[in-house]
Design a protein around this motif. Structure first.
Motif, PDB file in Angstrom:
ATOM      1  N   ILE A   1      -7.338   4.665  -2.465  1.00  0.00           N
ATOM      2  CA  ILE A   1      -7.395   3.271  -2.025  1.00  0.00           C
ATOM      3  C   ILE A   1      -8.828   2.758  -2.102  1.00  0.00           C
ATOM      4  CG2 ILE A   1      -7.054   1.733  -0.058  1.00  0.00           C
ATOM      5  CD1 ILE A   1      -4.746   3.588   0.775  1.00  0.00           C
TER       6      ILE A   1
ATOM      7  N   LEU B   1       2.288   0.797  16.198  1.00  0.00           N
ATOM      8  CA  LEU B   1       3.393   0.288  15.387  1.00  0.00           C
ATOM      9  C   LEU B   1       4.738   0.662  16.009  1.00  0.00           C
ATOM     10  CD1 LEU B   1       2.043   1.013  11.810  1.00  0.00           C
ATOM     11  CD2 LEU B   1       2.144  -1.155  13.003  1.00  0.00           C
TER      12      LEU B   1
ATOM     13  N   LEU C   1      -6.810   8.103   0.892  1.00  0.00           N
ATOM     14  CA  LEU C   1      -7.894   7.203   1.260  1.00  0.00           C
ATOM     15  C   LEU C   1      -8.889   7.023   0.116  1.00  0.00           C
ATOM     16  CD1 LEU C   1      -8.810   7.819   4.994  1.00  0.00           C
ATOM     17  CD2 LEU C   1      -7.498   6.015   3.942  1.00  0.00           C
TER      18      LEU C   1
ATOM     19  N   GLY D   1       7.330  11.353  11.505  1.00  0.00           N
ATOM     20  CA  GLY D   1       7.628  10.461  10.388  1.00  0.00           C
ATOM     21  C   GLY D   1       8.952   9.766  10.584  1.00  0.00           C
TER      22      GLY D   1
ATOM     23  N   ILE E   1       0.854  -1.179   0.000  1.00  0.00           N
ATOM     24  CA  ILE E   1       0.000   0.000   0.000  1.00  0.00           C
ATOM     25  C   ILE E   1       0.896   1.236   0.000  1.00  0.00           C
ATOM     26  CG2 ILE E   1      -0.179   0.399   2.487  1.00  0.00           C
ATOM     27  CD1 ILE E   1      -3.176   0.723   2.075  1.00  0.00           C
TER      28      ILE E   1
ATOM     29  N   MET F   1      14.809  -3.559   2.345  1.00  0.00           N
ATOM     30  CA  MET F   1      14.888  -3.742   3.786  1.00  0.00           C
ATOM     31  C   MET F   1      13.714  -4.570   4.282  1.00  0.00           C
ATOM     32  SD  MET F   1      17.411  -1.395   5.206  1.00  0.00           S
ATOM     33  CE  MET F   1      16.773  -1.428   6.815  1.00  0.00           C
ATOM     34  N   LYS F   2      12.827  -4.915   3.377  1.00  0.00           N
ATOM     35  CA  LYS F   2      11.693  -5.792   3.681  1.00  0.00           C
ATOM     36  C   LYS F   2      10.846  -5.269   4.840  1.00  0.00           C
ATOM     37  CE  LYS F   2      13.207 -10.141   1.708  1.00  0.00           C
ATOM     38  NZ  LYS F   2      14.499  -9.969   1.236  1.00  0.00           N
ATOM     39  N   LEU F   3      10.581  -3.976   4.833  1.00  0.00           N
ATOM     40  CA  LEU F   3       9.759  -3.388   5.888  1.00  0.00           C
ATOM     41  C   LEU F   3       8.314  -3.312   5.436  1.00  0.00           C
ATOM     42  CD1 LEU F   3      12.211  -0.561   6.898  1.00  0.00           C
ATOM     43  CD2 LEU F   3      11.755  -2.697   8.084  1.00  0.00           C
TER      44      LEU F   3
ATOM     45  N   TYR G   1       4.082  11.569   6.584  1.00  0.00           N
ATOM     46  CA  TYR G   1       4.391  12.629   7.543  1.00  0.00           C
ATOM     47  C   TYR G   1       5.610  13.430   7.097  1.00  0.00           C
ATOM     48  CZ  TYR G   1       1.285  10.480  11.025  1.00  0.00           C
ATOM     49  OH  TYR G   1       0.219   9.957  11.689  1.00  0.00           O
ATOM     50  N   LEU G   2       6.665  12.704   6.719  1.00  0.00           N
ATOM     51  CA  LEU G   2       7.918  13.359   6.349  1.00  0.00           C
ATOM     52  C   LEU G   2       7.734  14.321   5.173  1.00  0.00           C
ATOM     53  CD1 LEU G   2      10.501  10.464   6.677  1.00  0.00           C
ATOM     54  CD2 LEU G   2      10.549  12.642   7.869  1.00  0.00           C
TER      55      LEU G   2
ATOM     56  N   LEU H   1       5.798  17.201  12.519  1.00  0.00           N
ATOM     57  CA  LEU H   1       5.410  16.229  11.504  1.00  0.00           C
ATOM     58  C   LEU H   1       6.620  15.427  11.050  1.00  0.00           C
ATOM     59  CD1 LEU H   1       2.995  17.904   8.952  1.00  0.00           C
ATOM     60  CD2 LEU H   1       2.629  15.798  10.188  1.00  0.00           C
ATOM     61  N   ILE H   2       7.703  16.161  10.779  1.00  0.00           N
ATOM     62  CA  ILE H   2       8.896  15.495  10.271  1.00  0.00           C
ATOM     63  C   ILE H   2       9.444  14.524  11.310  1.00  0.00           C
ATOM     64  CG2 ILE H   2      11.256  15.864   9.477  1.00  0.00           C
ATOM     65  CD1 ILE H   2      10.382  18.439   8.224  1.00  0.00           C
TER      66      ILE H   2
ATOM     67  N   LEU I   1       2.794  -0.413   4.992  1.00  0.00           N
ATOM     68  CA  LEU I   1       1.872   0.461   5.716  1.00  0.00           C
ATOM     69  C   LEU I   1       2.654   1.415   6.596  1.00  0.00           C
ATOM     70  CD1 LEU I   1      -1.269   0.794   6.299  1.00  0.00           C
ATOM     71  CD2 LEU I   1      -0.774  -0.315   8.444  1.00  0.00           C
ATOM     72  N   VAL I   2       3.634   0.872   7.305  1.00  0.00           N
ATOM     73  CA  VAL I   2       4.423   1.694   8.215  1.00  0.00           C
ATOM     74  C   VAL I   2       5.305   2.670   7.444  1.00  0.00           C
ATOM     75  CG1 VAL I   2       6.065   1.659  10.096  1.00  0.00           C
ATOM     76  CG2 VAL I   2       4.489  -0.235   9.793  1.00  0.00           C
ATOM     77  N   VAL I   3       5.998   2.131   6.445  1.00  0.00           N
ATOM     78  CA  VAL I   3       6.933   2.973   5.683  1.00  0.00           C
ATOM     79  C   VAL I   3       6.212   4.140   5.029  1.00  0.00           C
ATOM     80  CG1 VAL I   3       8.406   3.035   3.644  1.00  0.00           C
ATOM     81  CG2 VAL I   3       8.652   1.184   5.288  1.00  0.00           C
TER      82      VAL I   3
ATOM     83  N   LEU J   1       8.770   7.038  13.255  1.00  0.00           N
ATOM     84  CA  LEU J   1       8.074   5.862  12.773  1.00  0.00           C
ATOM     85  C   LEU J   1       8.988   5.021  11.899  1.00  0.00           C
ATOM     86  CD1 LEU J   1       5.321   4.770  13.230  1.00  0.00           C
ATOM     87  CD2 LEU J   1       4.546   5.892  11.165  1.00  0.00           C
ATOM     88  N   LEU J   2       9.724   5.704  11.026  1.00  0.00           N
ATOM     89  CA  LEU J   2      10.649   4.994  10.147  1.00  0.00           C
ATOM     90  C   LEU J   2      11.719   4.272  10.953  1.00  0.00           C
ATOM     91  CD1 LEU J   2      11.622   6.989   6.959  1.00  0.00           C
ATOM     92  CD2 LEU J   2      10.496   4.795   7.173  1.00  0.00           C
TER      93      LEU J   2
ATOM     94  N   ILE K   1      -7.297  -5.846  -1.622  1.00  0.00           N
ATOM     95  CA  ILE K   1      -6.248  -5.502  -0.667  1.00  0.00           C
ATOM     96  C   ILE K   1      -5.357  -6.704  -0.421  1.00  0.00           C
ATOM     97  CG2 ILE K   1      -5.882  -5.037   1.776  1.00  0.00           C
ATOM     98  CD1 ILE K   1      -6.463  -2.537   0.456  1.00  0.00           C
TER      99      ILE K   1
ATOM    100  N   ILE L   1     -12.405   1.800   6.069  1.00  0.00           N
ATOM    101  CA  ILE L   1     -12.398   3.086   5.364  1.00  0.00           C
ATOM    102  C   ILE L   1     -13.833   3.504   5.123  1.00  0.00           C
ATOM    103  CG2 ILE L   1     -11.856   4.243   3.190  1.00  0.00           C
ATOM    104  CD1 ILE L   1      -9.336   2.735   2.977  1.00  0.00           C
TER     105      ILE L   1
ATOM    106  N   LEU M   1       3.300   5.391   5.727  1.00  0.00           N
ATOM    107  CA  LEU M   1       2.719   6.292   6.715  1.00  0.00           C
ATOM    108  C   LEU M   1       3.791   7.277   7.169  1.00  0.00           C
ATOM    109  CD1 LEU M   1       0.295   7.014   8.489  1.00  0.00           C
ATOM    110  CD2 LEU M   1       1.082   5.360  10.159  1.00  0.00           C
ATOM    111  N   ALA M   2       4.992   6.760   7.383  1.00  0.00           N
ATOM    112  CA  ALA M   2       6.100   7.617   7.801  1.00  0.00           C
ATOM    113  C   ALA M   2       6.448   8.634   6.718  1.00  0.00           C
ATOM    114  CB  ALA M   2       7.324   6.772   8.145  1.00  0.00           C
TER     115      ALA M   2
ATOM    116  N   LEU N   1      19.931  -7.469  10.078  1.00  0.00           N
ATOM    117  CA  LEU N   1      20.790  -7.683   8.917  1.00  0.00           C
ATOM    118  C   LEU N   1      22.252  -7.757   9.341  1.00  0.00           C
ATOM    119  CD1 LEU N   1      19.154  -5.341   6.258  1.00  0.00           C
ATOM    120  CD2 LEU N   1      19.212  -7.825   6.281  1.00  0.00           C
TER     121      LEU N   1
ATOM    122  N   LEU O   1      12.935   0.842   1.127  1.00  0.00           N
ATOM    123  CA  LEU O   1      12.632   0.343   2.461  1.00  0.00           C
ATOM    124  C   LEU O   1      11.738  -0.894   2.413  1.00  0.00           C
ATOM    125  CD1 LEU O   1      12.180   3.743   4.254  1.00  0.00           C
ATOM    126  CD2 LEU O   1      14.046   2.130   4.514  1.00  0.00           C
TER     127      LEU O   1
ATOM    128  N   ARG P   1      15.348  -3.965  11.851  1.00  0.00           N
ATOM    129  CA  ARG P   1      15.723  -4.686  10.651  1.00  0.00           C
ATOM    130  C   ARG P   1      17.211  -4.550  10.380  1.00  0.00           C
ATOM    131  NH1 ARG P   1      12.742  -7.066   6.983  1.00  0.00           N
ATOM    132  NH2 ARG P   1      11.530  -7.273   8.879  1.00  0.00           N
TER     133      ARG P   1
END
Lengths: 326, 346, 320
Positions: A250, C250, A247, C295, A66, A116-118, A129-130, C291-292, A121-123, C298-299, A260, C121, A125-126, C310, A112, C306
């Motif tokens: 999706i 998370l 949203l 983010g 996603i 990095m196999k992350l 924000y960034l 915000l930054i 959803l998390v990546v 979270l990253l 999904i 949703i 979402l981050a 590795l 990522l 991970r």
């Protein structure tokens, strides 16, 4: 003859297409203005942004991933296109930078998730924000108004080709191109395999990481360029542009049969899903449903569409609108 | 030689200090407000051209009063986010808070907390609910609510030739300011312009909510035209709405008249090319400027905020009317002829 | 010496401590009881919902409609009170509304078989829509004074806000159930492999239905807390809270794929995010900077484990 009908009935996108027709007809009866050229042009204009994002999102969802960051990216590039002039650059510079931003975000997401196999959803979402944070810092309180929109972009937004808005034509052509690639190109078909069964794909020798990475980059690139369309459509952009639109993209995909769970669905379905969403929105207006009921009705129809699609598709073997492929 | 130099230095220092205090004291004496006040300036949200102008005015006043004013706020215009910044102001023991309420109810408990901590609370541009007026000393409002509403109806009627139907493209349905203005518009249209009506036959049916969001406002503009294709004029009492309406009108080459409250910097192109005949707005710079002075005077206890009391900001005096409201004055009207003056200001 | 297994949750705990230390060191306003009170109030609603969301995500599902449920419950409380119901009854109504919302989600996922991401949703829009239907454009702002006090005052003679009580009680309950009871073990089992769980006799569908229901109920509790804190009920409250909750869960080490995570990791994460936000605001960071940082955090929360993995793998292959 009957086998043709049977084949048609098995098209995965059919139930949702019929639902769309029904909603459109009901609206048209209630308000004939809906079926005028202006009314239909309205729908097409309104659908374009969500549709282009849904098309991009399809690439990612079929792989069981996603991308939530698209809202921030498209807002950012829309702003950049508009601000390019004030920063002393040409519209081509703006276009190149928009594409660059889209590819950069896509590459970060892709790296990522693929290497990095992350979890996506998390990546994403981050990165949502960034990117938004960076975008806000750059835009501040600045609003792009009509006179700062580059002439070329304005032309795309304001003109029609035989009555069809240019914006929509661009999106439609994109849909055809991506759809074709996803069906014909081996590398693109692999995306479905990855979404259906990851370990089998790896064992079959598919370079999974590379495919996933490139898919995210492609999504990012399309999203970046879509900023142009966003600016063309609304002739304005500011720090709040694009917020929350992921949203809708999706939802359009899901409604259009892009599951999904991955492995299934086409950009044609995504387009139908986007058109349905837009039709529902226009319908609520055209039918004169009281303002305070509109969101509730919208939510109900969304759930109904998803349920209907699930119900009907569980009774038939899934094929896509362009013939069976999985 | 060294001693002489030292003596000169000391004398200079003393004279300098006296001079400095004598320069500072008159400012104090003139306004009665002491210097060095710390004021928190909290907009509905940052990243907004309108509130940056609002802050410009506040900072100007702060410079005149030699106060330290911090512009703080969140990226979302919600009560929950704004409360965080009000709390921060309480903790950092500011002398006063100037706030444009993002939610007229949600921030009331924290404002009351601030007042209990001895902080002066002034609302400017957007007030708390009338029932909670005690949570702030005074509110600085642009113009009398009914004046804003009736002015917009006048612009719309003028543009539409005083006949036809009218619709309203508002902000959020819960936006207190807009609702008050719209309430004033309702009876005024029907009584002053007998050949004009609200679309759908009643004011309720004529209001469409664009939520201060460009996409939604554009969609609602189109919804108005889809439901009422013969609408003569659309009034958008919100800067986001009027901009979206003007952009869409131009894009589709429509004939419906568009007017409302617009920022001159944003609406300039549409005034110049004739898409829009007239828009108006007060000056958010003034809203910020006057609010700081109100806070300063309140802190100096020379202003209570009670109905009938007054205070001076810059060269003008402002009087408090019923409900604890101080008005700036009539809104400015922007047309093709005067927009050049204003478009660079805000 | 027994090898200490460094889990992500330990990292979060360390992060929390470091954040508190930095905040106290850099800002004189940070380490005050006032600030602690503000932080707890700030995160209370998110913490309550995060408790339930933890179970849900561990079990392999998700619920994006929690913020809308919170708001609908709040709207229901306001609506009921405005129409004459005694406030205590109105609160019960709010909780029941939350439960109903959760059960609707659960029904659509377990019985109709729709994917939870997609369905929630839809319910996100639906529940918020109902809040509009209930309240229209008139938020409720006249709530009983003696109840509102609970929203933003502290417990007498302490620095803890009243909202600490439901948070602590629910957190303890949630912790014990998840880590020490059969229900908790079932939750993990379903998340690791739903099919296998079903075959080993766990009532998967019923469990999921219950988990969604509880998530809705917790959102309802959070809705009541929210209503008291802001002394009002409005149709457009709590927009975007669902992302805050999910980000906290998370960040707390719960894997989005399911089957992994601890409750105290989530609680540490919720607190951490509240502490970071408070520290940044006191240090005059702008909203954009926040915000930054969110983010980036979270990253980091997913990249770091991970990356460590590795590196460990590489080291293993080298020593062999």
């Amino acid at each position: 003859m009957t086998s043709l009908i049977q084949k048609a009935l098995r098209i995965r996108e059919l139930p949702i297409f019929l639902f769309l027709v029904v909603v459109a007809l009901v609206t048209g009866f209630a308000n004939p203005a809906f079926f005028t050229v202006a009314g239909l042009q309205d729908v097409l204009l309104g659908v374009s942004i969500v549709a282009v994002l849904a098309i991009a999102q399809t690439l990612v969802i079929v792989m069981k991933h996603i991308d939530l960051s698209v809202g921030s990216t498209i807002g950012f590039t829309a702003y950049v296109m508009g601000a390019a002039g004030s920063w002393g650059h040409s519209v081509w510079w703006g276009l190149a930078v928009s594409l660059g931003i889209g590819i950069a975000v896509g590459a970060i997401n892709g790296f990522l998730v693929a290497y990095m196999k992350l979890p996506s959803l998390v990546v994403t979402l981050a990165t949502l924000y960034l990117v938004k944070g960076i975008f806000n810092e750059i835009a501040g309180g600045d609003t792009i108004t009509g006179d700062r929109v580059p002439e070329a972009v304005n032309a795309i937004g304001a003109n029609y080709f035989f009555g069809v808005p240019y914006i929509y034509i661009i999106v439609f052509v994109l849909m055809l191109v991506v759809g074709f690639i996803m069906k014909r190109m081996r590398a693109a078909r692999d995306l479905y395999a990855i979404g259906s069964n990851l370990s089998a794909s790896e064992l079959a020798g598919i370079p999974v990481a590379r495919r996933v990475f490139l898919a995210f980059v492609a999504t990012g690139a399309i999203t970046g360029l879509a900023g142009v369309l966003l600016l063309a459509r609304y002739n304005t952009a500011d720090a709040n542009s694009g917020v929350g639109i992921e949203l809708y993209a999706i939802a359009a995909c899901v409604i259009g049969g892009v599951a999904i769970a991955g492995g299934i669905g086409t950009v044609y379905g995504a387009m139908i899903g986007a058109v349905l969403l837009q039709t529902i929105t226009s319908a609520l207006g055209a039918l004169g449903i009281p303002q305070f009921w509109q969101l509730a009705v919208n939510g109900t129809l969304l759930i109904a569409a998803i349920s209907l699609d699930r119900y009907l598709s569980s009774r038939v073997k899934p094929t896509s609108i362009m013939g069976s492929h999985e | 030689m060294q001693k002489k130099f030292t003596r000169i230095a000391v004398v200079t220092a003393i004279v300098g200090a006296l001079f400095a205090t004598s320069v500072v004291a008159p400012a104090s004496a003139a306004t009665g407000i002491k210097t060095g006040l710390r004021i928190a300036v909290i907009p509905k949200q940052v990243n907004s051209g309108y509130f940056e102008a609002w802050n410009k005015g506040a900072q100007k006043a702060c410079k005149e009063l030699k106060a330290k004013c911090d512009f703080i706020g969140g990226t979302k215009a919600t009560g929950a986010v704004q409360v965080q910044f009000i709390n921060k102001a309480i903790q950092k023991k500011y002398d006063a808070i100037i706030v444009a309420a993002a939610d007229q109810n949600a921030i009331v408990p924290s404002l009351k907390k601030a007042q209990k901590a001895g902080i002066i609370v002034i609302t400017s541009d957007a007030d708390v609910a009338a029932a909670s007026a005690s949570a702030r000393t005074v509110t600085i409002a642009p113009s009398e609510a009914s004046r804003i509403g009736t002015a917009e109806v006048d612009w719309a009627a003028e543009a539409a030739g005083k006949k036809g139907t009218v619709a309203i493209l508002s902000a959020a349905a819960t936006a207190a300011n807009q609702n008050v203005w719209i309430a004033a518009m309702g009876p005024y249209l029907t009584s002053k312009y007998p050949n004009m009506k609200w679309v759908g036959g009643s004011l309720d049916k004529a209001i469409f909510y664009g939520d201060d969001d460009t996409t939604k406002s554009t969609a609602q503009f189109n919804a108005i035209l889809s439901q009422y294709p013969d609408v003569a004029a659309i009034i958008a009492p919100t800067t986001v709405g009027v901009l979206a309406a003007a952009a869409e009108k131009k894009k589709k080459n429509l004939s419906v008249k568009v007017t409302g409250l617009g920022l001159p910097s944003e609406m300039a192109p549409y005034l110049k090319d004739g898409t829009v005949e007239k828009v108006g707005l007060w000056n958010p710079i003034d809203l910020g400027y006057v609010a700081i002075y109100a806070a300063g005077h309140a802190k100096a206890k020379t202003f209570t905020g009670k109905t009938g009391s007054s205070f001076k900001a810059g060269t003008k005096t402002y009087k408090v009317t019923a409900g604890g409201i101080a008005y700036l004055g009539d809104p400015f009207t922007f047309t093709k002829s005067n927009i050049a003056t204003f478009e660079k200001v805000y | 010496m027994r090898k200490f297994n460094f889990a992500w949750e330990h990292g979060v705990a360390v992060f929390l401590v470091v954040a508190i230390a930095l905040g106290s060191g850099l800002s004189e306003f940070f380490a005050t009881t006032d600030n602690l009170s503000f932080i707890i109030q700030d995160v209370a609603e998110i913490a309550i919902i995060a408790l339930a969301m933890t179970y849900l995500i561990i079990a392999g599902e998700i619920d994006l409609s929690v913020a809308s449920t919170l708001n609908l419950a709040s709207a229901a409380v306001g609506f009921s009170f405005r129409n004459g119901m005694p406030f205590e009854m109105a609160i019960v109504v709010g909780l029941l509304v939350g439960l109903a919302c959760g059960l609707l989600n659960g029904y659509l996922v377990t019985v109709v078989g729709l994917p939870s991401l997609a369905v929630t949703i839809g319910t996100l829009a639906l529940f918020r829509g109902f809040a509009w239907v209930l309240l229209g454009n008139e938020p409720v702002n006249e709530l009983p004074e003696n109840w509102i006090v609970l929203g933003y005052e502290n417990i007498p003679n302490t620095f803890l806000p009243w909202s600490t009580i439901p948070v602590v009680i629910l957190a303890l309950l949630a912790w014990v159930i998840l880590h020490y009871t059969r229900i908790g073990r079932w939750t993990y089992a379903i998340g690791i492999n739903a099919e296998a769980a079903k075959f080993s006799g766990i009532p998967v569908a019923r469990m999921k239905l219950a988990l969604f229901g509880v998530t809705g109920l917790m959102s309802g509790v959070a809705g009541v807390v929210y209503t008291l804190r802001f002394a009002s009920a409005s149709p457009d409250g709590a927009v975007g809270y669902e992302l805050d909750v999910i980000a906290a869960v998370l960040f707390g080490g719960v894997a989005i794929a399911g089957g992994l995570g601890t409750l105290w990791g989530v609680l540490a994460a919720v607190l951490s995010l509240g502490v970071i936000r408070s520290a940044m605001q006191l240090l005059d960071f702008t909203g954009n900077a926040l915000l930054i940082v969110s983010g980036a955090l979270l990253l980091i929360s997913v990249v770091l484990p991970r990356a460590i993995e590795l590196v460990k793998d590489r080291r293993k292959s080298v020593t062999v």
